[in-house]
Structure formats: structure tokens, C-alpha cells
Design a protein around this motif. Sequence first.
Motif, PDB file in Angstrom:
ATOM      1  N   PHE A  67      16.228   2.036   0.814  1.00  0.00           N
ATOM      2  CA  PHE A  67      15.562   2.986   1.711  1.00  0.00           C
ATOM      3  C   PHE A  67      16.554   3.969   2.328  1.00  0.00           C
ATOM      4  N   LEU A  68      17.677   3.459   2.815  1.00  0.00           N
ATOM      5  CA  LEU A  68      18.684   4.331   3.426  1.00  0.00           C
ATOM      6  C   LEU A  68      19.233   5.323   2.419  1.00  0.00           C
ATOM      7  N   ALA A  69      19.502   4.861   1.202  1.00  0.00           N
ATOM      8  CA  ALA A  69      20.028   5.759   0.176  1.00  0.00           C
ATOM      9  C   ALA A  69      19.017   6.848  -0.170  1.00  0.00           C
ATOM     10  N   ILE A  70      17.777   6.472  -0.345  1.00  0.00           N
ATOM     11  CA  ILE A  70      16.726   7.445  -0.679  1.00  0.00           C
ATOM     12  C   ILE A  70      16.560   8.446   0.443  1.00  0.00           C
ATOM     13  N   LEU A  71      16.539   7.947   1.673  1.00  0.00           N
ATOM     14  CA  LEU A  71      16.323   8.838   2.817  1.00  0.00           C
ATOM     15  C   LEU A  71      17.437   9.868   2.934  1.00  0.00           C
ATOM     16  N   VAL A  72      18.680   9.435   2.770  1.00  0.00           N
ATOM     17  CA  VAL A  72      19.822  10.348   2.927  1.00  0.00           C
ATOM     18  C   VAL A  72      19.806  11.433   1.863  1.00  0.00           C
ATOM     19  N   TYR A  73      19.712  11.058   0.600  1.00  0.00           N
ATOM     20  CA  TYR A  73      19.835  12.097  -0.426  1.00  0.00           C
ATOM     21  C   TYR A  73      18.587  12.977  -0.504  1.00  0.00           C
ATOM     22  N   ASN A  74      17.434  12.466  -0.122  1.00  0.00           N
ATOM     23  CA  ASN A  74      16.240  13.309  -0.112  1.00  0.00           C
ATOM     24  C   ASN A  74      16.309  14.358   0.992  1.00  0.00           C
ATOM     25  N   LEU A 108      17.921  25.639 -12.660  1.00  0.00           N
ATOM     26  CA  LEU A 108      17.143  24.849 -11.691  1.00  0.00           C
ATOM     27  C   LEU A 108      17.952  23.638 -11.226  1.00  0.00           C
ATOM     28  N   HIS A 109      17.967  23.367  -9.908  1.00  0.00           N
ATOM     29  CA  HIS A 109      18.719  22.231  -9.332  1.00  0.00           C
ATOM     30  C   HIS A 109      18.136  20.915  -9.855  1.00  0.00           C
ATOM     31  N   TRP A 110      19.028  19.953 -10.057  1.00  0.00           N
ATOM     32  CA  TRP A 110      18.588  18.675 -10.651  1.00  0.00           C
ATOM     33  C   TRP A 110      17.542  17.970  -9.805  1.00  0.00           C
ATOM     34  N   TYR A 111      17.603  18.115  -8.487  1.00  0.00           N
ATOM     35  CA  TYR A 111      16.634  17.436  -7.624  1.00  0.00           C
ATOM     36  C   TYR A 111      15.242  17.993  -7.851  1.00  0.00           C
ATOM     37  N   ALA A 112      15.166  19.340  -7.917  1.00  0.00           N
ATOM     38  CA  ALA A 112      13.856  19.963  -8.163  1.00  0.00           C
ATOM     39  C   ALA A 112      13.343  19.632  -9.555  1.00  0.00           C
ATOM     40  N   LYS A 113      14.292  19.446 -10.473  1.00  0.00           N
ATOM     41  CA  LYS A 113      13.917  19.188 -11.861  1.00  0.00           C
ATOM     42  C   LYS A 113      13.410  17.754 -12.043  1.00  0.00           C
ATOM     43  N   TYR A 114      14.100  16.762 -11.410  1.00  0.00           N
ATOM     44  CA  TYR A 114      13.798  15.354 -11.674  1.00  0.00           C
ATOM     45  C   TYR A 114      13.109  14.648 -10.504  1.00  0.00           C
ATOM     46  N   PHE A 115      12.662  15.396  -9.515  1.00  0.00           N
ATOM     47  CA  PHE A 115      12.016  14.789  -8.343  1.00  0.00           C
ATOM     48  C   PHE A 115      10.870  13.837  -8.716  1.00  0.00           C
ATOM     49  N   HIS A 168      12.207   4.995  -8.037  1.00  0.00           N
ATOM     50  CA  HIS A 168      12.449   4.315  -6.760  1.00  0.00           C
ATOM     51  C   HIS A 168      11.271   3.434  -6.362  1.00  0.00           C
ATOM     52  N   THR A 169      10.080   3.922  -6.613  1.00  0.00           N
ATOM     53  CA  THR A 169       8.892   3.139  -6.246  1.00  0.00           C
ATOM     54  C   THR A 169       8.804   1.860  -7.074  1.00  0.00           C
ATOM     55  N   LEU A 170       9.124   1.976  -8.369  1.00  0.00           N
ATOM     56  CA  LEU A 170       9.112   0.777  -9.215  1.00  0.00           C
ATOM     57  C   LEU A 170      10.159  -0.231  -8.753  1.00  0.00           C
ATOM     58  N   ILE A 171      11.321   0.266  -8.305  1.00  0.00           N
ATOM     59  CA  ILE A 171      12.351  -0.645  -7.788  1.00  0.00           C
ATOM     60  C   ILE A 171      11.848  -1.350  -6.534  1.00  0.00           C
ATOM     61  N   PHE A 172      11.170  -0.605  -5.659  1.00  0.00           N
ATOM     62  CA  PHE A 172      10.583  -1.223  -4.465  1.00  0.00           C
ATOM     63  C   PHE A 172       9.582  -2.309  -4.858  1.00  0.00           C
ATOM     64  N   MET A 173       8.768  -2.007  -5.861  1.00  0.00           N
ATOM     65  CA  MET A 173       7.765  -2.982  -6.301  1.00  0.00           C
ATOM     66  C   MET A 173       8.426  -4.239  -6.846  1.00  0.00           C
ATOM     67  N   TYR A 217       0.836  -1.214   0.000  1.00  0.00           N
ATOM     68  CA  TYR A 217       0.000   0.000   0.000  1.00  0.00           C
ATOM     69  C   TYR A 217       0.863   1.253   0.000  1.00  0.00           C
ATOM     70  N   LEU A 218       1.976   1.218   0.699  1.00  0.00           N
ATOM     71  CA  LEU A 218       2.879   2.376   0.719  1.00  0.00           C
ATOM     72  C   LEU A 218       3.466   2.634  -0.657  1.00  0.00           C
ATOM     73  N   THR A 219       3.844   1.558  -1.351  1.00  0.00           N
ATOM     74  CA  THR A 219       4.386   1.747  -2.700  1.00  0.00           C
ATOM     75  C   THR A 219       3.327   2.303  -3.643  1.00  0.00           C
ATOM     76  N   VAL A 220       2.074   1.906  -3.450  1.00  0.00           N
ATOM     77  CA  VAL A 220       0.998   2.471  -4.271  1.00  0.00           C
ATOM     78  C   VAL A 220       0.875   3.955  -4.002  1.00  0.00           C
ATOM     79  N   ALA A 221       0.932   4.366  -2.705  1.00  0.00           N
ATOM     80  CA  ALA A 221       0.848   5.793  -2.359  1.00  0.00           C
ATOM     81  C   ALA A 221       2.027   6.551  -2.943  1.00  0.00           C
ATOM     82  N   MET A 222       3.233   6.008  -2.835  1.00  0.00           N
ATOM     83  CA  MET A 222       4.403   6.687  -3.403  1.00  0.00           C
ATOM     84  C   MET A 222       4.313   6.762  -4.918  1.00  0.00           C
ATOM     85  N   LEU A 223       3.799   5.729  -5.524  1.00  0.00           N
ATOM     86  CA  LEU A 223       3.635   5.750  -6.976  1.00  0.00           C
ATOM     87  C   LEU A 223       2.644   6.817  -7.393  1.00  0.00           C
TER      88      LEU A 223
END
Length: 795
Positions: free
Chosen positions: A265-272, A111-118, A125-130, A30-36
Motif C-alpha cells: 500500500f505504501l509503495a503504491i501510494l507513493v509512486y501514484n 507518452l510517459h510510462w505511467y500513463a501508458k501502463y496505468f 496490484h489488485t491481484l497481489i492484494f487479492m 470489496y475494495l479490491t473488487v472495486a479496484m479490479l
Amino acid sequence: MIPVAEFKQFTEQQPAFKVLKPWWDVLAEYLTVAMLMIGVFSCTLQVTQDKIICLPSHEPRENLSEAPCQQLLPRGVSEQMGGLREVHGLKNNLDLQQYSFINQLCYETALHWYAKYFPYLVIIHTLIFMVCTSFWFKFPGTSSKIEHFISILGKCFDSPWTTRALSEVSGENQKGPAAGRATAIVAAAVGVGPGKAGEGEKEKVLAEPEKVVTEPPVVTLLDKKEGEQAKALFEKVKKFRVHVEEGDILYTMYIRQTVLKVCKFLAILVYNLVYVKKISFLVACRVETSEVTGYASFCCNHTKAHLFSKLAFCYISFVCVYGLTCLYTLYWLFHRPLKEYSFRSVREETGMGDIPDVKNDFAFMLHLIDQYDSLYSKRFAVFLSEVSESRLKQLNLNHEWTPEKLRQKLQRNARGRLELALCMLPGLPDTVFELSEVEALRLEAICDVTFPPGLSQLVQLQELSLLHSPARLPFSLQIFLRDRLKVIRVKCEELREVPLWVFGLRGLEELHLEGLFPPELARAATLESLRELKQLKVLSLRSNAGKVPASVTDVAGHLQRLSLHNDGARLLALNSLKKLAVLRELELVACGLERIPHAVFSLGALQELDLKDNHLRSIEEILSFQHCRKLVTLRLWHNQIAYVPEHVRKLRGLEQLYLSHNKLETLPTQLGLCSGLRLLDVSHNGLHSLPPEVGLLQNLQHLALSYNALEALPDELFFCRKLRTLLLGYNHLSQLSPHVGALRALIRLELKGNRLEVLPEELGNCGGLKKAGFQVEDTLYEGLPAEVREKMEEE
């Protein structure tokens, strides 16, 4: 808009797989569905609306880098309006194209790449989790096992046999006192008081309390088709268990994908957390476009910044919850041994104590099943129990072998007893014990027979044959059979497999054992004690014994017939035979004997001796048989005897002499002095002639001379007026003496295979000879006078 359904293929699974999804996997799904949905929503906004809007700025470069677009920060509408000043650029009638160009250029460069490709990062990332969550459902090495397991699990859960087995156990547990009364009733029926049965036997007696309880347990009836389906399920479960318990690929794959999700998860959390602040509403942009637009510095508005920042924090929150579920999954995986699964609670609850514990991937899947619903494991365990399988086999047997079908198999055996013979069945049907008229029961190639209390219903049973059918008998039934059973036959691979209860049947009169001693024990030939067999009269042993078992002397006082068949193995020690004082019949067949054992001459009560299939070449010891004054039958057939000694005349009391299948060429004239001889069989030898003294055998009734080389018969032979059977087939006879008509008592005559051209018409004087007992070529028979043939054909 991009519909979420487009991403369904990444997580699509069979609905039945849900039983292998614990709560944390369901929550993660369900979390992956919400993130997707966050990613898809962000992408849709970014694609369908303006990404950035830029206005020219006259701020110096150093101010632009330190505090971009400070003049546009909200300070009140009046101040803002007051601070505005007119700016002028180049006039070229390309205002729209200029600002579109500037917007795109600033979007790509400022524009910063994070804001551009968020949005895209969220979707990736969600597809990788799935993929990580459902990979073990798709990987060929694991998906096949999972599909097979789910298929079997569903069938086991829905099988009517599962419900019946659990209901029977529940009924037995609730009727404990009633079962105890059932045991007492059965024990009373066989004359056993309480406390005499051992623990193991008590369990077997309690196995069928329904037969005496007035209220049958409420159990669904199983038809034949359902029984066959359940039987097939047992086989599938056995094969699947062997296959899955060999490895731990499922367990390893699940751990790997969980570890991968934690690392992700750790990688996503840190860079976000590091880059989320890069999503800003105002962005300073400097591009060298003054020659085209008249401006080089621009202040840009990221139109989705405010919404993206909120979505980013929401996404990070979901990722944190997702990561906590992954960490809990790792804790669950490593804090307990998931490669071992114990059915202890199921065994205690159901009473099926033989349900085995499982390991490796089989155990891991059952642990996952318990997270979904532990009832699945309980119902699945029914098909791991051998007790349950035996009950099912018993039920199927009872369906197949009804009392009516069994009664059709009843026949009279050679002893005149009404016998029921069952061969190569998976078990013993309970319906057998409804045939109270059975006197003899023959079981052949039936594995693991356990006689139920219902055996006590066979009150007429006197004979039991267990041929390659190992049988267990409760103590109470041993008491029941102890005085009733008269004959028992046991055939097995090794004699040590003979059930011990056989040697406790004190009413037994005949014991027939067939099996081999292990090579290291053959010389000793140790057999269980026979002291309890007080009524034993006949003992037959077919084995490879090196000597007569010492326990035979336990029954020396009443044993009347002993048969030892050694299948060619040499029997060396025979001295214990001397103790069999009342022995009347002795058979030493295929014992490798080269001479007649001296121990035989000590048997004063001996009446019949059979030495078939040995290596006898000389029988000079035959003189010693005069000490066996009661000897009437001597069988020396199927040996290599070349001659009969003259002192055969001493055996005046001999009535039957079998010398067939030897190497005799002549018979001694002194044979005619055996005046008591009634049967003489010298067929299958090399005799060329008969001594005339054979005519002295006035009591002779049966003479077999077939398969020899006789060319003529002495006329004295026809003085044996009591002769009823004369077998002369397959010799070299060229004529038959007319004196044959003197044999008025003759009822059987064999002449086939000779060189006769005509038959004497004096055969008509043999009043008892009929066509059915006359074996001769048809042409010779037709050559007889018509009146002779008519006389033979009369009824």
C-alpha cells in the motif's frame, strides 16, 4: 470487454471460510473488487479505442520542449481559427498509414510510462492484494488446519447436544432456589441437616435437580445416534486442540500477509502520487520522419488522459481506504495477545467452570470467530468442557443401559445377595439407581465414578465392590451408607488410592482391600485409621506390606478374621498380631514365611490358620499350637514341608489338616492320635505308604491321598467307618482291598490313574456310593458285576 469473473480464481474460497473473515477483511475484499473493476475498465478502453492521435507541428524544437502544442490550447474558437495556417507535407498517397505509424511511434516514445501502463498496474496490484488476502486459505500448512477447524466448528454449532447442554445450564441457573430445595430433600432422605455437607459435595448434590423439581426443563431429547455423533465430536475437538495448539503458523502467516499488504500500500501510494500528474491530455512528440512525412514535430492527443486521471485519483482513494484497513489490522494484531484466548465470560455465563483457556493458533482462530459472531465460540466451548463431556457420556450410558437391560444382569452372588455387576463401562448409568432391589453392586474398571444423589434409592444395598473403579461420594451419601453398607471391596493399583470415605463406614462388617504400597512405604505399611469401623469383623489385605499394618490393632477388640496376602513379599514384623485377642481366623498367604510365626501361638481364640504359599520347610513349632486350644483347622498346604513332627499328637482338638502340595514321603504314626481329625489332605506329595495307625482316626470323613506314590493301603484304613470321601487317584495301587466294602458311609471314591486290573465286588456294599461320585476308568467300571453297577446307577 474482459469479464471480472475471469479473476475469480484468485480469491475463490469455500463459503464456510467467511466465519474467519473479520469486517476489515470483508471491506478489503470489496475494495479490491472495486479496484479490479477500475483496472479492467481502463484496460478495456485502452485496448478497444485509439490510444493517441497526433498532428504535425512547425514549432521550433526549443518551444516544443518548453510549451508543447501551445498553439492548440483552447483560447476561443475565433482565435484558434485565426491562428491556423496551411501546412504542406510530402505527397505520397499514404496519409492513413503515415498517421497510424506516427500515432504508434509517439505512443511508444513520447507518452510517459505511467500513463501508458496505468490500467495494467492497477490490475497487477489488485491481484497481489487479492493473493495476499487469501494466501493463508490456500497455503497447505494453514489451509488444512482451517478446513478442519471450520468443519468441526460447523458440526459443534449445529449439534443438538450443544443446544441441550446450554439449555440445561440455563435451566439450572433459573432454578437456583428449586435446586436448593432439591438438596434439602436429598439430605433429609439420608438424615442430614442443612450445613453438614461441604462445598464440593453440595455441587454434586445439586447436579440433578430434575429428579425432584416438578417442572422438567424444556430440553430437546437426544436420541442414541445424535449422542454418538456428539461423542465423536468431543474426540475430534480434543485431537484438534492438541494438534493446533502446538504451533502458531496461522497467526504468523496472517501477520506476514498483513505486513506485506501495508508495504504494498505504501509503495503504491507513493509512486501514484508522484506520477499521476504525468497523465496529460496533450503530448509533444518529435520523431525523425521528415523524409517520409515531411514533418519531424508532432502534437499528440492522449485520448484517455482525462478519464485515466479521474480513474487514477479514484484508485488512489480506494488504495488509501484499503491501506487504512491494513493499518487497523496491524493495530488489532499487536495491541492484544491474540495467541491466548480466555473463555472466562463463557464460563460465567454457562456455569461450566472447567472450560480451559486455549493458546496459539487455536486462540487466534477463536479471536477471528468472535469478530464474525461470538455465539460460535460459546457453542464451541461446550465441546471443550469435561463436565459437558461427562454429561453426554452419562446420557449415552442411560440410553444404552435401560432398567430392563440392567435387571437381566442381576444374579445371586456367593453370599446369596442380589448382585448387579458392571464391567469396563465409561461411567455409571443413572438407571442403576432405579433398581431398588439391588443388594450388592460390583463395579469393575469404571473410571471416575461419582455417585449421584440417586444412590439413596438403593435402600437394600449392603455390599459394594470397587475394582479399579475410583469413586467419589458426597458427604450426604456417606451418611446414607454409613450404617447400611456391610461389605466393601476395593481394588486399586496403590493402596493410597483407596477413597478415604471407606474408612468412615461405621456399620461395615467386612473390608477387603487390594493394592500395593509404594516401594518406599512398603516396609512401614501405613494404612488409614480403622477406629471408625466399630462393627468390623473381617479384614482382608492383599498387598506387599513389610509388616502387619499398625492400624489393624484399632479393631483388635472385635476383628474375627484377618487375611494378609502378600504376593510373595516377605512379611517381617508380626508382633502386632498378639493384640488380636478375639481373632478366630488368620490367613497369612504368600508372605514369604520360613517358619510358623510365634505371634500366632498367642491367639487363644484362634480356630483356623492358613499358611498357604509360604516357604515353610519345618513345622517343629507345631507343638506350640496346644496353646491354641480352639484351633480346629490348620492349612499348611503349598509349602516345602518334608516331614511332620511326632508331637502332632498334641493337637487332639484338630479337625482339619491340610498338608497337600508339600514334599512329604512319610506320615508319623502319632498322627493316629489326633482323634478329632475329620479331614486329612496329604495329596500332591511323595508318600509311598500309610502308617497302620491311620485306622485310629475314627472320626475321619475326608481323606485325600491323590498324586502320591502309594503302592498299597493298610487294611486298618478301612476301620474308619465314617469316611465319606476317599481320594486315591494317580498313585501306584495295583489292587484295592475287599475291606473297602466296610465303608458304608462312602459317597465319593476316586481311583483313576492307578495300576488296578480289577475292582472288588464288595464295592456294592458301599450303599451311598453312586456312579456320579465314583471316578475310575470305564474298563474297570464295566468289569464290576452287573448288580453292583445297577445299584450304583440307581437314583
